[in-house]
Design a protein around this motif. Structure first.
Motif, short mmCIF file in Angstrom:
data_model
loop_
_atom_site.label_atom_id
_atom_site.label_comp_id
_atom_site.label_asym_id
_atom_site.label_seq_id
_atom_site.Cartn_x
_atom_site.Cartn_y
_atom_site.Cartn_z
N THR A 12 0.82 -1.21 0.00
CA THR A 12 0.00 0.00 0.00
C THR A 12 0.86 1.26 0.00
O THR A 12 0.56 2.21 -0.73
CB THR A 12 -0.97 0.00 1.20
N GLY A 63 -7.62 5.16 6.05
CA GLY A 63 -6.73 4.10 6.48
C GLY A 63 -5.58 4.63 7.33
O GLY A 63 -5.55 4.45 8.54
N GLU A 136 -3.69 -4.88 12.98
CA GLU A 136 -5.09 -4.50 12.77
C GLU A 136 -5.20 -3.17 12.01
O GLU A 136 -6.04 -3.01 11.13
CB GLU A 136 -5.79 -4.40 14.12
N GLU A 139 -4.38 -3.70 8.43
CA GLU A 139 -5.52 -4.33 7.76
C GLU A 139 -6.56 -3.28 7.38
O GLU A 139 -7.16 -3.35 6.30
CB GLU A 139 -6.12 -5.42 8.64
N ALA A 140 -6.76 -2.28 8.24
CA ALA A 140 -7.69 -1.19 7.92
C ALA A 140 -7.18 -0.37 6.73
O ALA A 140 -7.96 0.05 5.86
CB ALA A 140 -7.89 -0.29 9.14
N GLU A 142 -5.22 -1.53 4.34
CA GLU A 142 -5.39 -2.39 3.16
C GLU A 142 -6.86 -2.42 2.71
O GLU A 142 -7.15 -2.41 1.52
CB GLU A 142 -4.90 -3.81 3.45
N LYS A 143 -7.77 -2.42 3.68
CA LYS A 143 -9.19 -2.38 3.35
C LYS A 143 -9.55 -1.07 2.65
O LYS A 143 -10.29 -1.06 1.67
CB LYS A 143 -10.03 -2.55 4.62
N ARG A 145 -7.57 0.72 0.87
CA ARG A 145 -7.01 0.65 -0.49
C ARG A 145 -7.92 -0.20 -1.38
O ARG A 145 -8.22 0.18 -2.52
CB ARG A 145 -5.60 0.07 -0.47
N ALA A 146 -8.38 -1.33 -0.89
CA ALA A 146 -9.25 -2.20 -1.69
C ALA A 146 -10.54 -1.48 -2.06
O ALA A 146 -11.02 -1.58 -3.19
CB ALA A 146 -9.54 -3.49 -0.94
N GLU A 147 -11.09 -0.72 -1.12
CA GLU A 147 -12.34 0.01 -1.37
C GLU A 147 -12.11 1.19 -2.32
O GLU A 147 -12.98 1.50 -3.13
CB GLU A 147 -12.93 0.50 -0.05
#
Length: 157
Positions: A12, A63, A136, A139-140, A142-143, A145-147
């Motif tokens: 990321t 993020g 954690e 992970e937020a 990365e989430k 970035r995915a969104e």
């Protein structure tokens, strides 16, 4: 750009850095267009910068920034304020920029701010994230970035 802390080893952060690099290239093209008096081209490039910064900013603000705000509240608030200031002037590229003789110079000034902003993120935010975020929180990020999606597959202007 920065490569000293190892934060670019994280996908990321590497993507955010590549987006910064793309924006810096576009800023150079805007400066060339300004020198040539090509105001419509400046607006076209401003819209391209906006297309890169949209997802990029979402990753940061949904993020990275929330994860760092507890330790660096003033710095994060200042960066978010800069995001708003930059977005406001870039957004004018979709409006009556040709009838506003101040817009080209305001755009150039804003892109200078954007360039400084990029350095703050790369020299401050990204290394701080590497040092301070736990699993954690990553992970937020990365989430986010995915969104937000990625602009890296899009060709540069």
């Amino acid at each position: 750009m920065c490569e000293y802390c190892g934060c670019q080893a994280l996908e990321t952060i590497d993507e955010l850095t590549q987006e910064h690099d793309r924006v810096v290239t576009l800023i150079s093209q805007v400066r060339d267009a300004r020198r040539d008096g090509a105001i419509a081209r400046m607006a076209e490039l401003a819209r391209e910068i906006t297309s890169v910064l949209g997802p990029h900013t979402r990753v940061e603000e949904h993020g990275l920034f929330p994860a760092l705000a507890g330790d660096f509240p003033e710095q994060i608030a200042a960066l978010e304020d800069e995001h708003r200031r930059i977005e406001a002037v870039l957004a004018e590229a979709d409006g009556p920029f040709l009838t506003d003789p101040t817009w080209p110079d305001r755009l150039i000034e804003t892109l200078a701010l954007l360039r400084e902003h990029i350095l703050k993120e790369q020299d401050g935010v990204f290394p701080a994230a590497l040092a301070n975020l736990d699993t954690e929180q990553w992970e937020a990020v990365e989430k986010a970035r995915a969104e937000a999606g990625s602009t890296l597959s899009r060709p540069a202007a």
